[in-house]
Design a protein around this motif. Sequence first.
Motif, mmCIF file in Angstrom:
data_model
loop_
_atom_site.group_PDB
_atom_site.id
_atom_site.type_symbol
_atom_site.label_atom_id
_atom_site.label_comp_id
_atom_site.label_asym_id
_atom_site.label_seq_id
_atom_site.Cartn_x
_atom_site.Cartn_y
_atom_site.Cartn_z
ATOM 1 N N PRO A 15 -107.001 -6.704 -0.237
ATOM 2 C CA PRO A 15 -108.340 -6.106 -0.166
ATOM 3 C C PRO A 15 -109.144 -6.745 0.969
ATOM 4 O O PRO A 15 -109.149 -7.957 1.127
ATOM 5 N N ALA A 16 -109.807 -5.919 1.758
ATOM 6 C CA ALA A 16 -110.597 -6.427 2.889
ATOM 7 C C ALA A 16 -111.549 -5.337 3.363
ATOM 8 O O ALA A 16 -111.544 -4.223 2.854
ATOM 9 N N GLY A 17 -112.376 -5.681 4.336
ATOM 10 C CA GLY A 17 -113.261 -4.714 4.961
ATOM 11 C C GLY A 17 -114.676 -4.746 4.416
ATOM 12 O O GLY A 17 -114.989 -5.472 3.473
ATOM 13 N N ARG A 18 -115.525 -3.937 5.049
ATOM 14 C CA ARG A 18 -116.942 -3.907 4.680
ATOM 15 C C ARG A 18 -117.167 -3.466 3.245
ATOM 16 O O ARG A 18 -117.999 -4.035 2.554
ATOM 17 N N LEU A 19 -116.445 -2.452 2.797
ATOM 18 C CA LEU A 19 -116.608 -1.966 1.432
ATOM 19 C C LEU A 19 -116.245 -3.058 0.436
ATOM 20 O O LEU A 19 -116.962 -3.285 -0.543
ATOM 21 N N PHE A 20 -115.160 -3.765 0.689
ATOM 22 C CA PHE A 20 -114.735 -4.845 -0.197
ATOM 23 C C PHE A 20 -115.795 -5.948 -0.249
ATOM 24 O O PHE A 20 -116.120 -6.461 -1.320
ATOM 25 N N ARG A 21 -116.344 -6.321 0.905
ATOM 26 C CA ARG A 21 -117.394 -7.352 0.934
ATOM 27 C C ARG A 21 -118.632 -6.891 0.174
ATOM 28 O O ARG A 21 -119.257 -7.668 -0.551
ATOM 29 N N TRP A 22 -118.984 -5.608 0.315
ATOM 30 C CA TRP A 22 -120.140 -5.064 -0.398
ATOM 31 C C TRP A 22 -119.899 -5.091 -1.909
ATOM 32 O O TRP A 22 -120.782 -5.486 -2.670
ATOM 33 N N VAL A 23 -118.699 -4.706 -2.338
ATOM 34 C CA VAL A 23 -118.356 -4.729 -3.762
ATOM 35 C C VAL A 23 -118.415 -6.163 -4.287
ATOM 36 O O VAL A 23 -118.926 -6.413 -5.386
ATOM 37 N N ASN A 24 -117.920 -7.126 -3.515
ATOM 38 C CA ASN A 24 -117.990 -8.525 -3.936
ATOM 39 C C ASN A 24 -119.431 -9.005 -4.068
ATOM 40 O O ASN A 24 -119.769 -9.734 -5.002
ATOM 41 N N LYS A 25 -120.287 -8.609 -3.132
ATOM 42 C CA LYS A 25 -121.704 -9.000 -3.227
ATOM 43 C C LYS A 25 -122.349 -8.400 -4.463
ATOM 44 O O LYS A 25 -123.112 -9.065 -5.163
ATOM 45 N N LEU A 26 -122.046 -7.141 -4.737
ATOM 46 C CA LEU A 26 -122.576 -6.471 -5.928
ATOM 47 C C LEU A 26 -122.070 -7.162 -7.190
ATOM 48 O O LEU A 26 -122.836 -7.410 -8.125
ATOM 49 N N ALA A 27 -120.796 -7.495 -7.221
ATOM 50 C CA ALA A 27 -120.218 -8.182 -8.376
ATOM 51 C C ALA A 27 -120.871 -9.550 -8.572
ATOM 52 O O ALA A 27 -121.199 -9.933 -9.700
ATOM 53 N N ALA A 28 -121.065 -10.295 -7.498
ATOM 54 C CA ALA A 28 -121.709 -11.611 -7.602
ATOM 55 C C ALA A 28 -123.133 -11.470 -8.134
ATOM 56 O O ALA A 28 -123.569 -12.260 -8.978
ATOM 57 N N TRP A 29 -123.852 -10.467 -7.653
ATOM 58 C CA TRP A 29 -125.216 -10.229 -8.140
ATOM 59 C C TRP A 29 -125.196 -9.953 -9.638
ATOM 60 O O TRP A 29 -125.988 -10.508 -10.386
ATOM 61 N N ARG A 30 -124.264 -9.115 -10.068
ATOM 62 C CA ARG A 30 -124.175 -8.767 -11.487
ATOM 63 C C ARG A 30 -123.808 -9.990 -12.338
ATOM 64 O O ARG A 30 -124.358 -10.215 -13.405
ATOM 65 N N ILE A 31 -122.872 -10.817 -11.856
ATOM 66 C CA ILE A 31 -122.471 -12.024 -12.592
ATOM 67 C C ILE A 31 -123.658 -12.972 -12.719
ATOM 68 O O ILE A 31 -123.913 -13.522 -13.788
ATOM 69 N N LEU A 44 -116.616 -15.377 -12.857
ATOM 70 C CA LEU A 44 -117.453 -16.457 -12.343
ATOM 71 C C LEU A 44 -117.563 -16.292 -10.838
ATOM 72 O O LEU A 44 -116.847 -15.493 -10.236
ATOM 73 N N ILE A 45 -118.455 -17.038 -10.265
ATOM 74 C CA ILE A 45 -118.589 -17.049 -8.811
ATOM 75 C C ILE A 45 -118.034 -18.382 -8.321
ATOM 76 O O ILE A 45 -118.489 -19.445 -8.735
ATOM 77 N N LEU A 46 -117.037 -18.283 -7.465
ATOM 78 C CA LEU A 46 -116.360 -19.443 -6.910
ATOM 79 C C LEU A 46 -116.953 -19.734 -5.541
ATOM 80 O O LEU A 46 -117.003 -18.857 -4.682
ATOM 81 N N THR A 47 -117.420 -20.959 -5.344
ATOM 82 C CA THR A 47 -117.928 -21.381 -4.035
ATOM 83 C C THR A 47 -116.983 -22.430 -3.480
ATOM 84 O O THR A 47 -116.746 -23.468 -4.099
ATOM 85 N N THR A 48 -116.421 -22.117 -2.315
ATOM 86 C CA THR A 48 -115.483 -23.007 -1.637
ATOM 87 C C THR A 48 -116.029 -23.344 -0.258
ATOM 88 O O THR A 48 -116.993 -22.737 0.203
ATOM 89 N N VAL A 49 -115.389 -24.289 0.395
ATOM 90 C CA VAL A 49 -115.713 -24.633 1.775
ATOM 91 C C VAL A 49 -114.577 -24.109 2.640
ATOM 92 O O VAL A 49 -113.403 -24.385 2.373
ATOM 93 N N GLY A 50 -114.923 -23.322 3.657
ATOM 94 C CA GLY A 50 -113.921 -22.701 4.519
ATOM 95 C C GLY A 50 -112.962 -23.706 5.124
ATOM 96 O O GLY A 50 -113.395 -24.724 5.670
ATOM 97 N N ALA A 51 -111.672 -23.404 5.048
ATOM 98 C CA ALA A 51 -110.641 -24.299 5.575
ATOM 99 C C ALA A 51 -110.786 -24.490 7.077
ATOM 100 O O ALA A 51 -110.573 -25.587 7.594
ATOM 101 N N LYS A 52 -111.156 -23.439 7.791
ATOM 102 C CA LYS A 52 -111.297 -23.519 9.243
ATOM 103 C C LYS A 52 -112.752 -23.687 9.667
ATOM 104 O O LYS A 52 -113.053 -24.487 10.538
ATOM 105 N N SER A 53 -113.644 -22.932 9.035
ATOM 106 C CA SER A 53 -115.045 -22.911 9.481
ATOM 107 C C SER A 53 -115.866 -24.077 8.946
ATOM 108 O O SER A 53 -116.841 -24.475 9.561
ATOM 109 N N GLY A 54 -115.506 -24.571 7.757
ATOM 110 C CA GLY A 54 -116.321 -25.599 7.116
ATOM 111 C C GLY A 54 -117.569 -25.034 6.455
ATOM 112 O O GLY A 54 -118.380 -25.781 5.912
#
Length: 159
Positions: A15-31, A44-54
């Motif tokens: 899963p990827a793309g703008r629609l997927f990111r929008w669905v994830n944001k909506l899901a996080a808001w609902r959670i 749950l909402i998982l918060t990680t630190v990017g492996a490359k970006s930090g």
Amino acid sequence: MSFDTPVGTRGARQPAGRLFRWVNKLAAWRIRRKGGPMMGFNALILTTVGAKSGLERTTPVGWFPGEGGSRLIVASAAGAVGNPSWYHNLAAHPDRVRIEVDGRTVAVVAEQLHGVERADAWLKIIEAAPRFAQYQEKTDRQLPIIRLTPRPDQDPPRP
């Protein structure tokens, strides 16, 4: 134990793309707003630190109860060939993880399960959510199961 699940040779499309990111944001808001079950299981909402970006990254994921107040999550990526990006972030920074659940933010340590411990957890997970067995059938990589345990300096999360 290490985060060591390699990429497979077959599987569904990740899963990827703008629609997927929008669905994830909506899901996080609902959670955050309502909590409780989502799409048939606890989320749950998982918060990680990017492996490359930090940079911090947040992702809604389903969870299952583990031993001693821990929570189990599956790096299924809907049965994709590769692991989800949050898996790589956990591998890079397993001690810099937070979860938001039940209106609380809890610092956790991430650990990948292996062997008998993984097998036992897998049976409980597919009994509770059979769709994960379908994800496993789509790919030849073994879906990683991650245990999220509250850090010692945290109050244990409510079951």
